[in-house]
Design a protein around this motif. Structure first.
Motif, PDB file in Angstrom:
ATOM      1  N   PRO A 118       1.355  -1.108  -0.264  1.00  0.00           N
ATOM      2  CA  PRO A 118      -0.347   0.513  -0.065  1.00  0.00           C
ATOM      3  C   PRO A 118       0.641   1.084   0.186  1.00  0.00           C
ATOM      4  O   PRO A 118       0.970   2.101  -0.414  1.00  0.00           O
ATOM      5  CB  PRO A 118      -0.844   0.107   1.435  1.00  0.00           C
ATOM      6  CG  PRO A 118      -1.010  -1.642   1.578  1.00  0.00           C
ATOM      7  CD  PRO A 118      -0.118  -2.009   1.128  1.00  0.00           C
ATOM      8  N   GLN A 119       1.948   1.213   0.397  1.00  0.00           N
ATOM      9  CA  GLN A 119       2.805   2.833   0.825  1.00  0.00           C
ATOM     10  C   GLN A 119       4.048   2.574  -0.568  1.00  0.00           C
ATOM     11  O   GLN A 119       3.421   4.164  -1.165  1.00  0.00           O
ATOM     12  CB  GLN A 119       3.749   2.390   1.913  1.00  0.00           C
ATOM     13  CG  GLN A 119       3.697   2.717   3.083  1.00  0.00           C
ATOM     14  CD  GLN A 119       4.342   1.879   4.094  1.00  0.00           C
ATOM     15  OE1 GLN A 119       6.062   1.399   3.885  1.00  0.00           O
ATOM     16  NE2 GLN A 119       3.564   1.470   5.501  1.00  0.00           N
ATOM     17  N   VAL A 120       3.602   1.697  -1.311  1.00  0.00           N
ATOM     18  CA  VAL A 120       4.066   1.420  -2.332  1.00  0.00           C
ATOM     19  C   VAL A 120       3.706   2.218  -3.382  1.00  0.00           C
ATOM     20  O   VAL A 120       3.589   3.682  -4.514  1.00  0.00           O
ATOM     21  CB  VAL A 120       4.963   0.435  -2.550  1.00  0.00           C
ATOM     22  CG1 VAL A 120       5.442   0.330  -4.832  1.00  0.00           C
ATOM     23  CG2 VAL A 120       6.526   0.060  -2.005  1.00  0.00           C
ATOM     24  N   MET A 121       2.423   1.909  -3.454  1.00  0.00           N
ATOM     25  CA  MET A 121       1.243   1.926  -4.209  1.00  0.00           C
ATOM     26  C   MET A 121       1.089   3.612  -4.404  1.00  0.00           C
ATOM     27  O   MET A 121       0.544   4.224  -5.419  1.00  0.00           O
ATOM     28  CB  MET A 121      -0.003   1.115  -4.128  1.00  0.00           C
ATOM     29  CG  MET A 121       0.361  -0.423  -4.791  1.00  0.00           C
ATOM     30  SD  MET A 121       1.144  -0.198  -6.210  1.00  0.00           S
ATOM     31  CE  MET A 121       0.148   0.139  -7.455  1.00  0.00           C
ATOM     32  N   LEU A 122       0.793   3.942  -2.904  1.00  0.00           N
ATOM     33  CA  LEU A 122       0.569   4.971  -2.899  1.00  0.00           C
ATOM     34  C   LEU A 122       1.164   6.648  -3.369  1.00  0.00           C
ATOM     35  O   LEU A 122       1.321   7.587  -3.751  1.00  0.00           O
ATOM     36  CB  LEU A 122       0.670   6.081  -1.143  1.00  0.00           C
ATOM     37  CG  LEU A 122      -1.022   4.924  -0.775  1.00  0.00           C
ATOM     38  CD1 LEU A 122      -0.823   5.570   1.298  1.00  0.00           C
ATOM     39  CD2 LEU A 122      -2.355   5.814  -1.302  1.00  0.00           C
ATOM     40  N   GLN A 123       2.757   5.845  -3.127  1.00  0.00           N
ATOM     41  CA  GLN A 123       3.995   6.831  -3.228  1.00  0.00           C
ATOM     42  C   GLN A 123       3.855   7.191  -4.856  1.00  0.00           C
ATOM     43  O   GLN A 123       4.356   7.908  -5.469  1.00  0.00           O
ATOM     44  CB  GLN A 123       5.473   6.045  -3.154  1.00  0.00           C
ATOM     45  CG  GLN A 123       6.039   6.450  -1.528  1.00  0.00           C
ATOM     46  CD  GLN A 123       7.168   5.398  -1.553  1.00  0.00           C
ATOM     47  OE1 GLN A 123       7.212   5.569  -2.398  1.00  0.00           O
ATOM     48  NE2 GLN A 123       7.491   6.257   0.211  1.00  0.00           N
ATOM     49  N   ILE A 124       3.464   5.972  -5.553  1.00  0.00           N
ATOM     50  CA  ILE A 124       3.401   5.550  -7.392  1.00  0.00           C
ATOM     51  C   ILE A 124       1.877   6.597  -7.517  1.00  0.00           C
ATOM     52  O   ILE A 124       2.523   7.440  -8.757  1.00  0.00           O
ATOM     53  CB  ILE A 124       3.080   4.064  -7.662  1.00  0.00           C
ATOM     54  CG1 ILE A 124       5.012   3.784  -7.297  1.00  0.00           C
ATOM     55  CG2 ILE A 124       2.675   4.117  -9.081  1.00  0.00           C
ATOM     56  CD1 ILE A 124       4.215   2.198  -7.642  1.00  0.00           C
TER      57      ILE A 124
END
Length: 187
Positions: A118-124
């Protein structure tokens, strides 16, 4: 009654048609092209507001159900990595790592991915949102394809009806004038 007064009907009809023709041509060829930039900016603001209100991508990307849907494919790739690729790339490690160890590594990877995904997808998505400004995209598109050209193409048939309505209105005004002249001045 003088028959030359009957010319009042076609003259009024022609005048009504010409007035409607002139008004339509002025609107499409003079007024609307001057409004293209203003309309493009207004449409851009509308698109930006609509996207920010109705398209909450962060919420959708960080949804736990999305992660659960992706987990079978992720687990398949982790299994392939641990059981095949790792042994091919580092054969010495394969001698010391058994099934229990690969199962434990697999479990740790999956737990870490569930936390990290979830954190990586939010950054993307933040990066994509910053690069993809819908307001600027709409303004750019409408600057390249002006509203006045789109309206001119779409208004061909309605403008024919508009000019014909002008002909009818002019004819009715001529008829009213003819009746007025007949009853008040000729009798």
């Amino acid at each position: 009654m003088s028959y030359w007064l009957l010319l009042l009907l076609p003259l009024s009809a022609g005048t009504g048609w010409l007035i409607h023709l002139a008004a339509a041509n002025y609107f499409l060829n003079r007024y609307l092209p001057r409004q293209d930039e203003k309309l493009a900016k207004a449409a851009g603001r509308w698109a930006g507001a609509a996207m920010s209100q109705g398209f909450n991508i962060e919420e959708k990307i960080s949804d736990p159900r999305l992660i659960e849907k992706a987990m079978p494919a992720i687990e398949k790739h982790i299994d392939e990595f641990l059981n095949i690729k790792l042994k091919e790339e580092i054969p010495m490690l394969a001698m010391f790592v058994g099934n229990k160890t690969t199962d434990k590594i697999r479990e740790v990877f999956i737990n870490q991915l569930k936390l990290l995904f979830p954190q990586v997808m939010l950054q993307i998505t933040e990066g994509v949102k910053n690069e993809l400004d819908p307001e600027q995209l709409v303004v750019k598109h409408l600057t390249q394809n002006p509203v006045s050209l789109l309206a001119r193409d779409a208004a061909a048939a309605p403008l024919k009806r508009y000019r014909n309505a002008g002909l009818l209105y002019g004819l009715l005004i001529g008829l009213v004038n003819l009746i007025f002249l007949f009853f008040f001045f000729i009798r």
